[in-house]
Design a protein around this motif. Sequence first.
Motif, PDB file in Angstrom:
ATOM      1  N   LEU A 182     -32.650 -30.893  19.325  1.00  0.00           N
ATOM      2  CA  LEU A 182     -31.892 -29.882  18.493  1.00  0.00           C
ATOM      3  C   LEU A 182     -32.711 -28.554  18.346  1.00  0.00           C
ATOM      4  O   LEU A 182     -33.806 -28.839  18.039  1.00  0.00           O
ATOM      5  CB  LEU A 182     -31.815 -30.582  16.729  1.00  0.00           C
ATOM      6  CG  LEU A 182     -31.259 -29.576  16.039  1.00  0.00           C
ATOM      7  CD1 LEU A 182     -29.648 -29.442  16.159  1.00  0.00           C
ATOM      8  CD2 LEU A 182     -31.609 -30.391  14.304  1.00  0.00           C
ATOM      9  N   LEU A 183     -32.249 -27.387  18.462  1.00  0.00           N
ATOM     10  CA  LEU A 183     -32.436 -26.277  18.203  1.00  0.00           C
ATOM     11  C   LEU A 183     -32.004 -25.773  16.809  1.00  0.00           C
ATOM     12  O   LEU A 183     -30.791 -25.957  16.577  1.00  0.00           O
ATOM     13  CB  LEU A 183     -31.973 -25.312  19.419  1.00  0.00           C
ATOM     14  CG  LEU A 183     -32.533 -23.775  18.929  1.00  0.00           C
ATOM     15  CD1 LEU A 183     -33.875 -23.681  18.742  1.00  0.00           C
ATOM     16  CD2 LEU A 183     -31.872 -22.855  20.036  1.00  0.00           C
ATOM     17  N   GLU A 184     -32.644 -25.288  16.066  1.00  0.00           N
ATOM     18  CA  GLU A 184     -32.446 -25.068  14.637  1.00  0.00           C
ATOM     19  C   GLU A 184     -33.041 -23.565  14.473  1.00  0.00           C
ATOM     20  O   GLU A 184     -34.223 -23.118  14.504  1.00  0.00           O
ATOM     21  CB  GLU A 184     -33.120 -25.793  13.453  1.00  0.00           C
ATOM     22  CG  GLU A 184     -32.604 -25.046  12.023  1.00  0.00           C
ATOM     23  CD  GLU A 184     -33.134 -26.032  10.759  1.00  0.00           C
ATOM     24  OE1 GLU A 184     -32.658 -25.474   9.796  1.00  0.00           O
ATOM     25  OE2 GLU A 184     -33.887 -26.749  10.974  1.00  0.00           O
ATOM     26  N   LEU A 185     -31.866 -22.542  14.109  1.00  0.00           N
ATOM     27  CA  LEU A 185     -32.310 -21.119  13.832  1.00  0.00           C
ATOM     28  C   LEU A 185     -32.131 -21.013  12.322  1.00  0.00           C
ATOM     29  O   LEU A 185     -31.547 -21.482  11.589  1.00  0.00           O
ATOM     30  CB  LEU A 185     -31.394 -20.346  14.453  1.00  0.00           C
ATOM     31  CG  LEU A 185     -31.208 -20.449  16.099  1.00  0.00           C
ATOM     32  CD1 LEU A 185     -30.202 -19.482  16.470  1.00  0.00           C
ATOM     33  CD2 LEU A 185     -32.567 -20.431  16.506  1.00  0.00           C
ATOM     34  N   SER A 213     -37.718 -14.648  14.846  1.00  0.00           N
ATOM     35  CA  SER A 213     -36.507 -14.269  14.445  1.00  0.00           C
ATOM     36  C   SER A 213     -35.508 -15.057  15.400  1.00  0.00           C
ATOM     37  O   SER A 213     -36.041 -15.518  16.559  1.00  0.00           O
ATOM     38  CB  SER A 213     -36.396 -13.053  14.057  1.00  0.00           C
ATOM     39  OG  SER A 213     -36.125 -12.413  15.655  1.00  0.00           O
ATOM     40  N   ALA A 214     -34.125 -15.382  14.951  1.00  0.00           N
ATOM     41  CA  ALA A 214     -33.365 -15.771  15.775  1.00  0.00           C
ATOM     42  C   ALA A 214     -33.165 -14.831  17.123  1.00  0.00           C
ATOM     43  O   ALA A 214     -32.982 -15.595  18.378  1.00  0.00           O
ATOM     44  CB  ALA A 214     -31.979 -15.893  15.175  1.00  0.00           C
ATOM     45  N   ASP A 230     -26.056 -12.464  14.938  1.00  0.00           N
ATOM     46  CA  ASP A 230     -25.682 -11.176  15.638  1.00  0.00           C
ATOM     47  C   ASP A 230     -25.052 -11.664  17.161  1.00  0.00           C
ATOM     48  O   ASP A 230     -25.001 -12.893  17.588  1.00  0.00           O
ATOM     49  CB  ASP A 230     -26.835 -10.361  15.938  1.00  0.00           C
ATOM     50  CG  ASP A 230     -27.974 -11.135  16.911  1.00  0.00           C
ATOM     51  OD1 ASP A 230     -27.835 -11.066  18.155  1.00  0.00           O
ATOM     52  OD2 ASP A 230     -28.766 -11.987  16.345  1.00  0.00           O
ATOM     53  N   PRO A 231     -24.420 -10.810  17.841  1.00  0.00           N
ATOM     54  CA  PRO A 231     -23.680 -11.103  18.956  1.00  0.00           C
ATOM     55  C   PRO A 231     -24.424 -11.965  20.167  1.00  0.00           C
ATOM     56  O   PRO A 231     -24.022 -12.850  20.733  1.00  0.00           O
ATOM     57  CB  PRO A 231     -23.258  -9.868  19.477  1.00  0.00           C
ATOM     58  CG  PRO A 231     -23.002  -9.033  18.470  1.00  0.00           C
ATOM     59  CD  PRO A 231     -24.029  -9.419  17.573  1.00  0.00           C
ATOM     60  N   GLU A 271     -37.990 -19.493  12.128  1.00  0.00           N
ATOM     61  CA  GLU A 271     -38.063 -19.013  10.771  1.00  0.00           C
ATOM     62  C   GLU A 271     -38.961 -17.562  11.011  1.00  0.00           C
ATOM     63  O   GLU A 271     -39.860 -17.738  11.357  1.00  0.00           O
ATOM     64  CB  GLU A 271     -38.325 -19.697   9.702  1.00  0.00           C
ATOM     65  CG  GLU A 271     -38.561 -18.871   8.505  1.00  0.00           C
ATOM     66  CD  GLU A 271     -37.018 -18.431   8.050  1.00  0.00           C
ATOM     67  OE1 GLU A 271     -37.177 -17.241   7.571  1.00  0.00           O
ATOM     68  OE2 GLU A 271     -35.903 -19.137   8.056  1.00  0.00           O
ATOM     69  N   ILE A 272     -38.458 -16.416  10.464  1.00  0.00           N
ATOM     70  CA  ILE A 272     -39.185 -15.399  10.428  1.00  0.00           C
ATOM     71  C   ILE A 272     -40.110 -15.068   9.168  1.00  0.00           C
ATOM     72  O   ILE A 272     -41.168 -14.383   9.026  1.00  0.00           O
ATOM     73  CB  ILE A 272     -38.221 -14.067  10.863  1.00  0.00           C
ATOM     74  CG1 ILE A 272     -39.187 -12.890  10.944  1.00  0.00           C
ATOM     75  CG2 ILE A 272     -37.344 -13.921   9.591  1.00  0.00           C
ATOM     76  CD1 ILE A 272     -40.170 -12.928  12.316  1.00  0.00           C
TER      77      ILE A 272
END
Length: 359
Positions: A207-210, A259-260, A299-300, A232-233
């Motif tokens: 799993l990737l979590e942003l 950041s993401a 964001d896109p 997490e930033i």
Amino acid sequence: MPQLDPTPYAAQLAEKKARLQTLLAPFDAPEPEVFDSPGEHYRLRAEFRLWREGEDRHYAMFAAGDKHTPILLEDFPVASQRINELMPRLKAAWADPVIGFKLFQVEFLTTLAGDALITLCYHRPLDDAWRVAAERVAAALGVSLIGRSRGKRIVIGKDYAEEELLVAGRRFRYRQPEGAFTQPNGIICQKMLNWAVEVLGERDDDLLELYCGNGNFTLPLSTRVRKVLATEISKSSVNAALANLEGNGIDNIELVRLSAEELTQALNEVRPFRRLAGIDLKGYQFGSVFVDPPRAGMDPDTCELTRRFERILYISCNPETLAANLAQLNDTHKIVRCALFDQFPWTHHMESGVLLERR
């Protein structure tokens, strides 16, 4: 403050469900599962200004857009029982001039587990006399207490509150730092966690979590997958998340302070990051991505990144930006589960969740 009338709550919740269904209709979403909130004592956080009338001072709040007309409060029914119990006792304590002099703001952070942290904000320097008086107040109230003034922060006890949440039969313990983001409605938070764990299901991949924050979702979701890479930033949130991983004995999570947008660049091999040193991104077998972005949504570029995954689990605090992100994902993914979480009764705000799977 008058007691809240519970009778309009069902109608308001039905309106929120209808609004969410309208926003998700272009994506052929199933009917949302609805998770309601108690009408009172659901808010674990509260922030008050102090307002003087003659010789008396009161807790005060202000309507949106009006900083000049205070709403004076003796209690606050939407806040937790613990906050309501502490409000008059703290008010009595600020009669002491050492505590009350130039005190202008009070912040409460409480938990379902019964812990409490109070922050007192001042327009004056804090000294040893304040510390001694504050230690007495903290002991009398059974809380941790933080004093803040320009350039100074004094901590009496802990600078975090301790929470415990029951998810899928397991209890998870969390540090919730002062000033960092935490879910304000603990009862709904627990419902969100249980829903997220259920819809993700048992997986044999990663799993990737942003936007992982203090690890609120990370901890329970890690029990359903092989490994987790979480980002997490915020430095304070990262530190809390690391403490929470250790405190819960969880060892299949790698946490990085990115950041993401930065992680998107790293996965796209746009540029390397020293904070990823020692982490083999290509060694992960990501099957799912979990996102809980801020109100602006993804964001896109980050939204495009999530398209790579078989499953996208998305918790949103803004259904309008959720819908905008879904429009970008709709050609490759379909909504198979969705939910409304009424985090903020008596307001228009709502939390929602969707599980998307590749078409």
